[in-house]
Design a protein around this motif. Sequence first.
Motif, short mmCIF file in Angstrom:
data_model
loop_
_atom_site.label_atom_id
_atom_site.label_comp_id
_atom_site.label_asym_id
_atom_site.label_seq_id
_atom_site.Cartn_x
_atom_site.Cartn_y
_atom_site.Cartn_z
N ILE A 51 0.64 -1.42 0.07
CA ILE A 51 0.07 -0.06 -0.03
C ILE A 51 0.86 1.44 -0.11
CG2 ILE A 51 -1.74 1.40 1.46
CD1 ILE A 51 -2.69 -1.33 2.31
N HIS A 52 2.03 1.27 0.64
CA HIS A 52 3.01 2.36 0.81
C HIS A 52 3.47 2.60 -0.55
CE1 HIS A 52 6.82 4.11 1.62
NE2 HIS A 52 6.28 4.94 2.34
N LYS A 53 4.04 1.52 -1.20
CA LYS A 53 4.63 1.94 -2.56
C LYS A 53 3.59 2.30 -3.29
CE LYS A 53 8.13 -1.87 -1.80
NZ LYS A 53 8.53 -3.12 -2.03
N ASN A 54 2.57 1.81 -3.32
CA ASN A 54 1.59 2.32 -4.25
C ASN A 54 0.95 3.66 -4.01
OD1 ASN A 54 -1.23 2.58 -5.81
ND2 ASN A 54 -1.33 0.45 -6.03
N ILE A 55 0.83 4.27 -2.64
CA ILE A 55 0.46 5.64 -2.43
C ILE A 55 1.53 6.66 -2.85
CG2 ILE A 55 -0.50 7.06 -0.62
CD1 ILE A 55 -2.00 4.76 0.42
N PHE A 56 2.79 6.14 -2.17
CA PHE A 56 3.95 6.98 -2.41
C PHE A 56 5.10 6.13 -3.01
CE2 PHE A 56 2.24 7.63 1.91
CZ PHE A 56 1.61 9.15 1.85
N ASN A 59 8.53 7.65 -2.74
CA ASN A 59 8.88 7.15 -1.15
C ASN A 59 9.11 8.62 -0.52
OD1 ASN A 59 9.64 5.75 1.05
ND2 ASN A 59 11.66 5.48 0.61
N GLU A 60 7.89 9.56 -0.72
CA GLU A 60 8.00 10.68 -0.28
C GLU A 60 7.86 10.76 1.29
OE1 GLU A 60 5.23 10.27 -2.52
OE2 GLU A 60 6.08 11.11 -4.24
N VAL A 61 7.15 9.68 1.69
CA VAL A 61 7.12 9.48 3.29
C VAL A 61 7.72 8.12 3.39
CG1 VAL A 61 5.32 9.04 5.05
CG2 VAL A 61 4.97 10.78 3.16
N ALA A 62 8.22 8.12 4.33
CA ALA A 62 9.00 6.81 5.08
C ALA A 62 7.96 5.87 5.45
CB ALA A 62 10.08 7.07 6.05
N PHE A 63 8.47 4.58 5.13
CA PHE A 63 7.57 3.35 5.59
C PHE A 63 7.24 3.31 7.19
CE2 PHE A 63 6.97 -1.04 6.54
CZ PHE A 63 5.87 -1.41 6.02
N ALA A 64 8.33 3.70 7.71
CA ALA A 64 8.07 3.70 9.20
C ALA A 64 7.11 4.84 9.64
CB ALA A 64 9.44 3.74 9.83
N HIS A 65 7.24 5.88 9.01
CA HIS A 65 6.39 6.88 9.41
C HIS A 65 4.95 6.60 8.78
CE1 HIS A 65 4.70 10.93 10.31
NE2 HIS A 65 4.63 11.35 9.01
N PHE A 66 4.92 6.05 7.84
CA PHE A 66 3.64 5.55 7.35
C PHE A 66 2.74 4.68 8.13
CE2 PHE A 66 0.90 2.73 4.25
CZ PHE A 66 -0.09 3.67 3.84
N LYS A 67 3.44 3.75 8.69
CA LYS A 67 2.98 2.62 9.73
C LYS A 67 2.44 3.39 11.04
CE LYS A 67 5.47 -1.05 10.54
NZ LYS A 67 6.26 -2.05 10.76
N THR A 68 3.16 4.41 11.37
CA THR A 68 2.92 5.07 12.53
C THR A 68 1.64 5.93 12.11
OG1 THR A 68 5.28 5.52 13.12
CG2 THR A 68 3.55 6.97 14.31
N LEU A 69 1.47 6.44 11.41
CA LEU A 69 0.18 7.01 10.91
C LEU A 69 -1.05 6.20 10.80
CD1 LEU A 69 1.63 9.24 7.74
CD2 LEU A 69 0.97 9.96 9.97
N ILE A 70 -0.57 5.02 10.15
CA ILE A 70 -1.83 3.96 10.19
C ILE A 70 -2.31 3.34 11.55
CG2 ILE A 70 -2.55 1.60 9.58
CD1 ILE A 70 -0.85 2.03 6.72
#
Length: 152
Positions: A51-56, A59-70
């Motif tokens: 999902i992260h790779k598809n949305i970003f 890689n504008e937003v780091a994967f770890a940050h994306f997980k924290t957002l979720i």
Amino acid sequence: MKQSELEKILAPLKQDLTDRLESRGLLQAIITEHIQLINRCIGKNITISIIHKNIFPDNEVAFAHFKTLIYRARKKLAKNHTKQESGGKTEQIEKTQEITQIEENQSENVFSFLAKKEEKPIHNSCSDQQAVDDRVKMLLMRKKQKEALNEK
């Protein structure tokens, strides 16, 4: 699930991100708004990294940050869900709060016990005249003894 299907499902989220981020929207608010969509994708065995790779893709937003957002969005969703469930029980909650306040007022705790004890002073700092005179005599005797030792 195919890549085209995934892109189709995540299109509203991706569009909202591009629109709102350009106008300085908060990333957390956008993810929170679309958490149901992300949860549905995860329910269809799509990993968060996909999902992260598809949305970003860049890689504008780091994967770890994306997980924290979720994580935060899920936590807020659960909190809101709990509030909605108890929404019909507000009268019962208010009555319970009133009862606990009454019980707290009637119950004795350590501080109420100490408040009752303060009626009698714990330490009597005032002295009677005889004790003061004795103390002054003793101090004068010590002073005389020190002077006598210093003269020798």
